[in-house]
Every structure is written in structure tokens, then in C-alpha cells.
Design a protein around this motif. Structure first.
Motif: not given
Length: 449
Positions: A13, A15-16, A18-20, A25, A44, A47, A132, A309
Motif C-alpha cells: 500500500e 503512503t496516505p 500517494t496511495k496508488t 511513495s 503523510s 512510508w 478515506y 500503520y
């Protein structure tokens, strides 16, 4: 873990922020750690590259505020009553922050991964409240932001600085009743050992029917997102600040069995230099050990999402007798990083610089004059070359900062100076420091020939 961990397949997964994006990330994480900003609100973007590496950001902050903090309290030097009042005020402020934080954030909303009444896992992902912007996600972010908010850690650094000035003003080791502080230090040690044993032997988290001592029930509520439990784990350590403050003050006199044991040569010269690296790397080394000793379980273990997390996922699940082997590996790795890897990197960097910069024309440096200027800049006191460190307000309190200033002032592009706090510990006067710098400078120039 979460109920759908087994069925969702291998997954990394982002980072908050850059989640995708895996690459996004990774790049943002590297930038955050290089610049030491893996704290609120930048967390945010990154990682947790190492579960404890974020603390380097706090360390840089402490270095940044030290000169101003030191210079202020230097003007209050020897004012024992004033310093004690400041200490009591800081301890009180710490208590207010802890109580207010717990009261405000202890009722965390649920992700609905588990039934809040039965504790059983909810199998239908459509019932989860983890989108989210949902209340549990926002709550998680708020608690993490509190945890990584630098000023709430700065208070402990300032407490340590004030304690040093109180010690300097009171000089307990020079009084006829110094032996009393040995009993105080040993009593604090026994209290901490007793608390540690109690916490270790209390019922475990997988036994919800049992009462856990020194732990509020809110911290174990299975219906929340586990962040409240982590919040309490953090606050519980900070609650001990008054005890550890007294403990350090008492041990500094050198009296008592605790001080006698802790000043042992093996602890001081062999283990002590590895302490910070042990703190930074023990989590990941424990995970590497788990992976190496349990073939086939590595990826499956990583596939499970952790309870939260942003912190250690829990004790490394090994047998008790493996603890000693893991500790040995952690210390050995930390010693390698400190004594071999770091000097190797410095040497490579030095050689790389020499490829592009000519060292001809570097001017002679007046070590004594430059050193006196640095001390005056730092403390506001104009020193003589034979002034004692105590007279100019340095002593042990200012050594870490003067070390950084020395290395910056006397390093050149081709010959970076590397004086450490340990090098200066035996120095009594400005002249002693000048000799140490001159010898270090001679070694650097010799290496550069």
C-alpha cells in the motif's frame, strides 16, 4: 491483521498522500528521510522506512534548538530556585499534555473490522468503515499527528537541559551527603524493574477476559482501530518522565549500585556507542531474523496488515530463548554501522570530493583564535585560551554543540574534520580543546597526503 488479509493477495500500500503510486511513495519517502522531516505534517508523504528512523527528525530538531535553549539558561546559571521552578513547570506541562491528549482521544471510533460487543471478525468488507475521510481514518491521522508533533517531544529535551543546569548549580556530588543520591538512584532503578516485570507478566492482548494492570480498558477496546491502544502505549512511557528525571539526576553523582554497574568499561566503551543504532534498527533486524529462520512464513507474515500503520507491529513472534540471539545480532549490526559502515561512507565521500576539488591554496587556520570566537559566539562569553570550560559555560552541557561547530569551522572541502564528543570529554580548558583539534587536523591532513 484484518479479516481479508488472507484473500486479498500480496499487496504494497502506498503512503496516505500517494496511495496508488509505489514510485511516488518511494521517492517522497527518501526525500522526507534525507531532509529529516518525517514528522507532522509531512508523515503523510512517506512510508515508515524503518519504524523508528523517524526519530532522527526529532534529533535534528533538538540540535537546531539547542544553542538558543542553552544560551537562555546560561544567563540563569546558578539560579537554583528559578531552575527548579522551570523544571516543575515543565513537568506540570507534560502532565497536562498527557491527560488532555488521553481524555480527548481515548474513545476512538471503529473501522468495524470486529464486532464491538462480541470481538468476532466481520467477514463482509462492505461493512468496513475504512474509506478515506471516514471517522476512524481521521481519528487515526489525528493520533499519529499528535505522536509525531515535534514540540511535544521537545519538552523532554528541554527538561534534560534544565536538569543539567540544576545539577551544575546544586553540585550534589560535592556535598557531604552525596551518598543519599545513591539510594535514590537505586530506588528508582528498583521501581522501574518492578514495573517492567509487572507489565511483562500481565495477561496478554489475546486474552481479553483478563484484567491488565496499569492499563485502562479503553486501550484494549477491540472495536476501535487499535490506535487508542498505541496512544496509551506512548503516553505510558511519557508518564514516567518525573521518575526518569530524578533517576538521571541521582545517577549523575556516581553514587549507588546502579551508577557503579552502568559505568562499567564494557557498557561504556563497547555497548554504549551502539545504543542509538540499536534503537533505530532493532525492529527491522527482528523482522529479518524472523524471515531467515522461518522459511515460507516470511511473505505470509508481511502480507498481514499491522494493528496500526505508524508504529511497531508488536513483539517479534519468536521463542523466548531466541531473544538473546536477536539482541546479539542487533548489537553486532549496530556496531558495524557505527564503526565500519559510517567511516567507510565518510571516506568514500572524501575521496569523491577530492576528484572534483583541488586542495591547493587552503589557508592556515588559527585554531586557538577560531576556537575562542566559536565559544564567544555560542555562549556570549569572551574566553581566554586558558579559560576552563566551566568558566565559559561549556562543561559537559555544551560539548555536543561545540563539537558540531568545530567540525564545521575546521573542515575543508578536501579534509573534513571529525571530532566527537568522546574526544572532548577529558578536556578541561579551551587550550585542551585546541590541542585535540590540532591533533585531529594533523591526522586529517596526513590522511590527505
Amino acid at each position: 491483521g484484518q479479516p481479508d488479509d488472507k484473500s486479498r493477495g500480496f499487496f504494497c500500500e502506498g503512503t496516505p498522500a500517494t496511495k496508488t503510486s509505489w514510485w511516488g511513495s518511494l521517492i517522497l519517502t527518501i526525500i522526507s528521510y534525507i531532509f529529516g522531516v518525517a514528522v507532522t505534517p509531512i508523515w503523510s508523504l512517506s512510508w515508515f522506512m524503518g519504524y523508528y528512523l523517524w526519530f532522527s527528525s526529532m534529533y535534528y530538531q533538538c540540535l537546531a534548538i539547542f544553542p538558543a535553549t542553552y544560551n537562555y539558561f546560561l544567563t540563569k546559571r546558578k539560579q537554583t530556585r528559578f531552575l527548579i521552578k522551570i523544571m516543575l513547570g515543565l513537568q506540570g506541562l507534560n502532565a497536562v499534555i498527557l491527560v488532555a491528549s488521553w481524555v480527548a482521544m481515548k474513545n476512538g471510533p471503529s473501522y468495524n473490522h470486529y464486532n464491538s460487543e462480541t470481538g468476532e471478525a466481520v467477514e463482509d468488507p462492505d461493512e468496513y468503515d475504512n474509506a478515506y475521510g471516514s471517522d476512524p481514518v481521521v481519528y487515526n491521522a489525528v493520533i499519529l499527528s499528535f505522536y509525531l508533533f515535534p514540540p511535544f517531544w521537545t519538552i523532554y529535551f528541554i527538561i534534560g537541559g534544565v536538569l543539567a543546569f540544576i545539577y551544575d548549580a546544586y553540585r550534589p556530588a560535592e556535598r557531604h551527603n552525596a551518598w543519599i543520591w545513591g539510594y535514590v538512584a537505586d530506588a528508582c532503578t528498583l521501581i522501574q524493574i518492578a514495573l517492567s516485570i509487572t507489565l511483562i507478566y500481565q495477561p496478554k492482548y489475546d486474552d481479553p477476559e483478563q484484567t491488565r494492570w496499569f492499563r485502562p480498558s479503553d486501550a484494549d477496546y477491540i472495536g476501535d482501530s487499535s490506535t487508542v491502544g498505541c496512544l496509551w502505549d506512548n503516553l505510558a512511557g511519557r508518564i514516567m518522565c518525573p521518575l526518569t528525571t530524578l533517576w538521571i539526576f541521582a545517577m549523575s553523582t556516581g553514587e549507588g549500585y546502579t551508577a557503579s554497574i552502568l559505568r562499567g568499561e564494557f557498557l561504556v566503551n563497547t555497548l554504549s556507542p551502539t545504543s542509538y543504532n540499536c534503537f533505530l534498527f532493532h525492529q527491522m533486524i527482528g523482522q529479518w531474523y524472523f524471515a531467515a529462520t522461518r522459511p515460507g512464513e516470511f511473505w505470509n507474515w508481511w502480507q498481514y496488515r499491522k494493528s496500526f500503520y505508524w508504529f511497531s507491529p508488536g513483539p517479534c513472534p519468536v521463542q523466548w530463548y531466541e531473544y538473546f540471539l536477536v539482541i546479539t545480532v542487533v548489537v553486532a549490526f549496530s556496531d558495524f554501522m557505527d564503526s565500519t559502515f559510517a567511516p567507510m561512507v565518510k571516506s568514500i565521500a572524501k575521496q569523491a570530493i577530492r576528484l572534483f576539488v583541488d586542495d591547493e591554496g587552503e589557508e592556515e587556520v588559527d585554531v586557538a583564535g577560531t576556537l575562542c570566537s566559536l565559544v564567544e559566539k555560542m555562549t556570549g562569553i569572551e574566553p581566554e585560551i586558558d579559560s576552563t570550560l566551566d568558566e565559559v559555560g561549556l562543561a559537559s552541557v555544551g560539548i555536543p554543540v561545540i563539537v558540531g561547530m568545530l567540525n564545521s569551522a575546521f573542515s575543508t572541502k578536501n579534509n573534513p574534520l571529525s571530532v566527537t564528543s568522546a574526544d572532548l570529554m577529558k578536556a578541561k580548558t579551551i587550550h585542551d580543546i585546541a590541542i585535540i583539534v590540532e591533533l585531529a587536523w594533523a591526522d586529517v591532513e596526513g590522511d590527505g597526503v
